[in-house]
Write an enzyme that holds these catalytic residues in place. Structure first.
Site, PDB file in Angstrom:
ATOM      1  N   CYS A 131      -2.351 -27.983 -17.450  1.00 54.95           N
ATOM      2  CA  CYS A 131      -1.773 -27.299 -16.298  1.00 54.95           C
ATOM      3  C   CYS A 131      -1.669 -28.241 -15.104  1.00 54.95           C
ATOM      4  CB  CYS A 131      -2.631 -26.080 -15.946  1.00 54.95           C
ATOM      5  SG  CYS A 131      -1.923 -25.037 -14.649  1.00 54.95           S
ATOM      6  N   CYS A 132      -2.738 -28.991 -14.846  1.00 50.20           N
ATOM      7  CA  CYS A 132      -2.715 -29.964 -13.748  1.00 50.20           C
ATOM      8  C   CYS A 132      -1.639 -31.029 -13.962  1.00 50.20           C
ATOM      9  CB  CYS A 132      -4.083 -30.632 -13.614  1.00 50.20           C
ATOM     10  SG  CYS A 132      -5.374 -29.592 -12.921  1.00 50.20           S
ATOM     11  N   CYS A 212      -6.019 -24.917  -6.542  1.00 48.27           N
ATOM     12  CA  CYS A 212      -5.227 -23.764  -6.960  1.00 48.27           C
ATOM     13  C   CYS A 212      -6.114 -22.530  -7.016  1.00 48.27           C
ATOM     14  CB  CYS A 212      -4.600 -24.024  -8.326  1.00 48.27           C
ATOM     15  SG  CYS A 212      -3.405 -25.380  -8.326  1.00 48.27           S
ATOM     16  N   CYS A 215      -8.315 -21.574 -10.183  1.00 46.16           N
ATOM     17  CA  CYS A 215      -9.342 -22.539 -10.582  1.00 46.16           C
ATOM     18  C   CYS A 215     -10.277 -22.905  -9.435  1.00 46.16           C
ATOM     19  CB  CYS A 215      -8.686 -23.796 -11.147  1.00 46.16           C
ATOM     20  SG  CYS A 215      -7.685 -23.479 -12.620  1.00 46.16           S
ATOM     21  N   CYS A 238      -8.397 -33.259 -10.814  1.00 46.97           N
ATOM     22  CA  CYS A 238      -7.117 -32.692 -11.246  1.00 46.97           C
ATOM     23  C   CYS A 238      -6.264 -33.663 -12.058  1.00 46.97           C
ATOM     24  CB  CYS A 238      -6.320 -32.207 -10.046  1.00 46.97           C
ATOM     25  SG  CYS A 238      -5.798 -33.524  -8.942  1.00 46.97           S
TER      26      CYS A 238
END
Length: 250
Positions: A131-132, A212, A215, A238
């Site tokens: 995702c990062c 985010c 998280c 990240c």
């Protein structure tokens, strides 16, 4: 002609900075005041070649204020992962306006990439590294394409992986500046007070390191300031300062 073109290609693709440059700058500015160091570089050899990258987190105002006193026209890059707290976006706009920045550049993940690799928007829940990569690492790489150097807000006290953080390092052929590498939490708080800088609205609620929203959680008394990031995962970074989930990043 072909040989000349080949040489030109080599020149065009050569890194702007190498490790020897970072070593030279670390030696040159050893013991030099942070503001003086930034003033010397941003008005001379790095002018027009550097951007500042900010997450607009709880401590971001210190570096942003310091740089703004030198050059308010420096490009200011923010990566909107589209998973940010609304409070962070509001703080970004208010703080950039307060400090007088004239070139705020917002980058987002590629919508086609999101459709292909995170269609449900839930990749953070089972693959936070991936995702990062999609939402932060790739957009930042695109944002930094025009620049030879960039300024990061990392501090050495932010976890064990950042303890030996140098002021200057090389990242993908670019010079990366970590002006606050040696600053303590007390020094940051003192700077906030001295210059009456606005705080991130979520800090008072216990969010000491803000990324985010899915998280990021509140930090409990006695915990490391970054304990609220990716809680429950073996992950503290990240990915934009090194290999995702491996070496220290942003």
């Amino acid at each position: 002609m072909a040989e000349a073109a080949r040489r030109l290609d080599l020149i065009d693709t050569a890194p702007a900075f190498v490790q020897a440059d970072a070593d030279r700058l670390n030696a040159r500015f050893e013991g030099v005041d942070t503001a003086a160091m930034l003033g010397a570089l941003l008005t001379t050899e790095l002018k027009g070649r550097v951007a500042i990258v900010s997450s607009f987190g709880t401590e971001s105002a210190v570096l942003l204020h310091m740089v703004a006193t030198i050059d308010r026209e420096i490009p200011l890059i923010f990566v909107n992962t589209q998973k940010m707290f609304g409070e962070t976006l509001a703080y970004r706009d208010a703080l950039a306006e307060h400090l007088g920045y004239t070139d705020l550049r917002v980058f987002r993940p590629d919508p086609y990439d999101l459709a292909a690799r995170d269609r449900t928007g839930l990749r953070w829940s089972y693959d936070p590294d991936g995702c990062c990569e999609i939402r932060k690492v790739v957009p930042l790489r695109r944002a930094l394409a025009p620049f030879d150097a960039w300024i990061s807000g990392r501090k050495g006290f932010q976890g064990e992986r950042r303890a030996a953080l140098p002021r200057f390092e090389i990242d993908e052929g670019r010079l990366k500046l970590n002006p606050l590498a040696a600053w303590s939490k007390a020094e940051l708080d003192g700077y906030f007070e001295e210059h009456r800088l606005p705080r991130h609205p979520l800090e008072a609620q216990g969010y000491l390191s803000i990324g985010c929203s899915p998280c990021t959680s509140k930090v409990h008394p006695g915990e490391d300031p970054r304990a609220g990031r990716w809680r429950g995962w073996d992950k503290t970074e990240c990915g934009i300062h090194g290999a995702t989930g491996d070496e220290p990043v942003f």
